[in-house]
Scaffold this active site. Structure first.
Site, PDB file in Angstrom:
ATOM      1  N   GLY A 193     -23.488  63.788 -54.951  1.00  0.00           N
ATOM      2  CA  GLY A 193     -24.167  63.792 -53.346  1.00  0.00           C
ATOM      3  C   GLY A 193     -24.716  62.147 -53.154  1.00  0.00           C
ATOM      4  O   GLY A 193     -25.573  62.113 -52.164  1.00  0.00           O
ATOM      5  N   HIS A 226     -12.415  59.320 -48.192  1.00  0.00           N
ATOM      6  CA  HIS A 226     -11.501  59.556 -49.307  1.00  0.00           C
ATOM      7  C   HIS A 226     -11.541  58.064 -49.859  1.00  0.00           C
ATOM      8  O   HIS A 226     -11.685  57.186 -49.145  1.00  0.00           O
ATOM      9  CB  HIS A 226     -10.106  59.593 -48.781  1.00  0.00           C
ATOM     10  CG  HIS A 226      -9.135  59.814 -49.935  1.00  0.00           C
ATOM     11  ND1 HIS A 226      -8.941  60.987 -50.476  1.00  0.00           N
ATOM     12  CD2 HIS A 226      -8.161  58.702 -50.421  1.00  0.00           C
ATOM     13  CE1 HIS A 226      -8.159  60.703 -51.537  1.00  0.00           C
ATOM     14  NE2 HIS A 226      -7.622  59.466 -51.482  1.00  0.00           N
ATOM     15  N   ASP A 255      -5.928  65.094 -46.514  1.00  0.00           N
ATOM     16  CA  ASP A 255      -6.228  63.698 -46.313  1.00  0.00           C
ATOM     17  C   ASP A 255      -5.109  63.236 -45.237  1.00  0.00           C
ATOM     18  O   ASP A 255      -4.418  61.775 -45.443  1.00  0.00           O
ATOM     19  CB  ASP A 255      -5.822  62.972 -47.599  1.00  0.00           C
ATOM     20  CG  ASP A 255      -6.681  63.406 -48.686  1.00  0.00           C
ATOM     21  OD1 ASP A 255      -7.745  63.574 -48.435  1.00  0.00           O
ATOM     22  OD2 ASP A 255      -6.392  63.446 -49.906  1.00  0.00           O
ATOM     23  N   GLU A 304     -18.089  53.081 -49.909  1.00  0.00           N
ATOM     24  CA  GLU A 304     -18.165  54.112 -49.057  1.00  0.00           C
ATOM     25  C   GLU A 304     -19.570  54.572 -48.406  1.00  0.00           C
ATOM     26  O   GLU A 304     -19.568  55.153 -47.255  1.00  0.00           O
ATOM     27  CB  GLU A 304     -17.855  55.590 -50.054  1.00  0.00           C
ATOM     28  CG  GLU A 304     -16.671  55.567 -50.606  1.00  0.00           C
ATOM     29  CD  GLU A 304     -16.402  56.854 -51.598  1.00  0.00           C
ATOM     30  OE1 GLU A 304     -16.842  57.887 -51.442  1.00  0.00           O
ATOM     31  OE2 GLU A 304     -15.956  56.494 -52.711  1.00  0.00           O
TER      32      GLU A 304
HETATM   33  C1  GAR Z   1     -16.457  60.094 -53.437  1.00  0.00           C
HETATM   34  O1  GAR Z   1     -15.973  58.912 -54.021  1.00  0.00           O
HETATM   35  C2  GAR Z   1     -15.791  60.725 -52.347  1.00  0.00           C
HETATM   36  O2  GAR Z   1     -15.023  59.544 -51.642  1.00  0.00           O
HETATM   37  C3  GAR Z   1     -14.924  61.394 -53.127  1.00  0.00           C
HETATM   38  O3  GAR Z   1     -15.623  62.071 -54.132  1.00  0.00           O
HETATM   39  C4  GAR Z   1     -16.560  61.179 -54.609  1.00  0.00           C
HETATM   40  C5  GAR Z   1     -18.173  61.987 -54.196  1.00  0.00           C
HETATM   41  O4  GAR Z   1     -19.289  61.221 -54.730  1.00  0.00           O
HETATM   42  N1  GAR Z   1     -14.104  62.523 -52.424  1.00  0.00           N
HETATM   43  C6  GAR Z   1     -12.708  62.868 -52.952  1.00  0.00           C
HETATM   44  O5  GAR Z   1     -12.221  62.266 -53.558  1.00  0.00           O
HETATM   45  C7  GAR Z   1     -12.082  63.742 -51.814  1.00  0.00           C
HETATM   46  N2  GAR Z   1     -10.813  63.625 -51.855  1.00  0.00           N
HETATM   47  P1  GAR Z   1     -20.706  61.483 -54.182  1.00  0.00           P
HETATM   48  O6  GAR Z   1     -20.861  63.091 -54.542  1.00  0.00           O
HETATM   49  O7  GAR Z   1     -21.526  60.743 -54.994  1.00  0.00           O
HETATM   50  O8  GAR Z   1     -20.934  61.362 -52.705  1.00  0.00           O
END
Ligand code: GAR
Length: 205
Positions: free
Chosen positions: A11, A104, A145, A174
């Protein structure tokens, strides 16, 4: 704008969105966290922030009517998928047209699609020899995606990178990119023509 963040993992993107609302760089409120499993780290973050959590018991399809009720009860107007590892069914997409975003961890349309999530994405980027990667915020449609791209930002891939070191660098990007994309929606600055995005200039006051 009233945001529900859907997450399956630690999260950190959820946190960056909540932080942006607190700092008022994002004119919105995170009113709900939807977690796909009871062990997701995002649940503790949400409780700490005083944001209600709904934990899915199974797939979205299994819980669709309850989930739609919960979203309605919290008057959710925008859904932000942040590391959410479940497919979004057509019914939910139809209820929130052009109002479901995903982040993504690569530059779509490369390195996306079914099976491309988390560290698999970064492994594929490192293996490809690509010199750049990055993050993409896009609208969600019925394919993985593939919805219209809202914002992207590049990140260099270094010769010494592993999937882990690249993931860490992309994640920092991100955290800035997702609140920025959400703010464009909060300010009604997104125009979609033929599934391509253009930005409406912000009004000077
Ligand atoms: C992030 O890097 C997000 O871009 C990726 O999962 C991670 C979640 O991190 N999402 C994907 O790969 C979806 N295709 P977080 O729980 O620390 O936000």
């Amino acid at each position: 704008m009233r945001i529900a963040v859907f997450a399956s993992g630690g999260g950190s993107n959820f946190q960056s969105i909540v932080n942006a609302t607190a700092l008022k760089t994002l004119s919105a409120e995170v009113v709900l966290c939807v977690a796909s499993r009871p062990e997701a780290g995002v649940i503790a973050r949400s409780k700490r922030a005083g944001i209600p959590v709904y934990i899915l018991n199974g797939t979205i399809e299994d819980n669709i009517s309850e989930l739609v009720n919960v979203l309605g009860n919290h008057k959710v107007t925008m859904i932000a998928l942040a590391g959410f590892m479940r497919k979004i069914p057509r019914d939910l997409i139809l209820l929130y047209p052009d109002r479901i975003l995903n982040i993504h961890p690569a530059l779509l349309p490369e390195f996306g699609g079914p099976g491309m999530y988390g560290s698999r994405v970064h492994q594929a980027v490192v293996a490809s020899g690509s010199l750049v990667s990055g993050a993409t915020v896009h609208l969600v449609d019925e394919e993985y995606d593939s919805g219209p791209i809202i914002l992207q930002e590049t990140v260099p891939v270094l010769p010494t990178d592993t999937a882990e070191s690249l993931a860490a660098r992309v994640l920092i990007t991100e955290h800035a990119l997702y609140p920025k994309a959400l703010q464009l929606f909060a300010q009604n600055r997104i125009k979609l023509i033929d599934r391509k995005v253009s930005f409406i200039e912000s009004q000077k006051s």
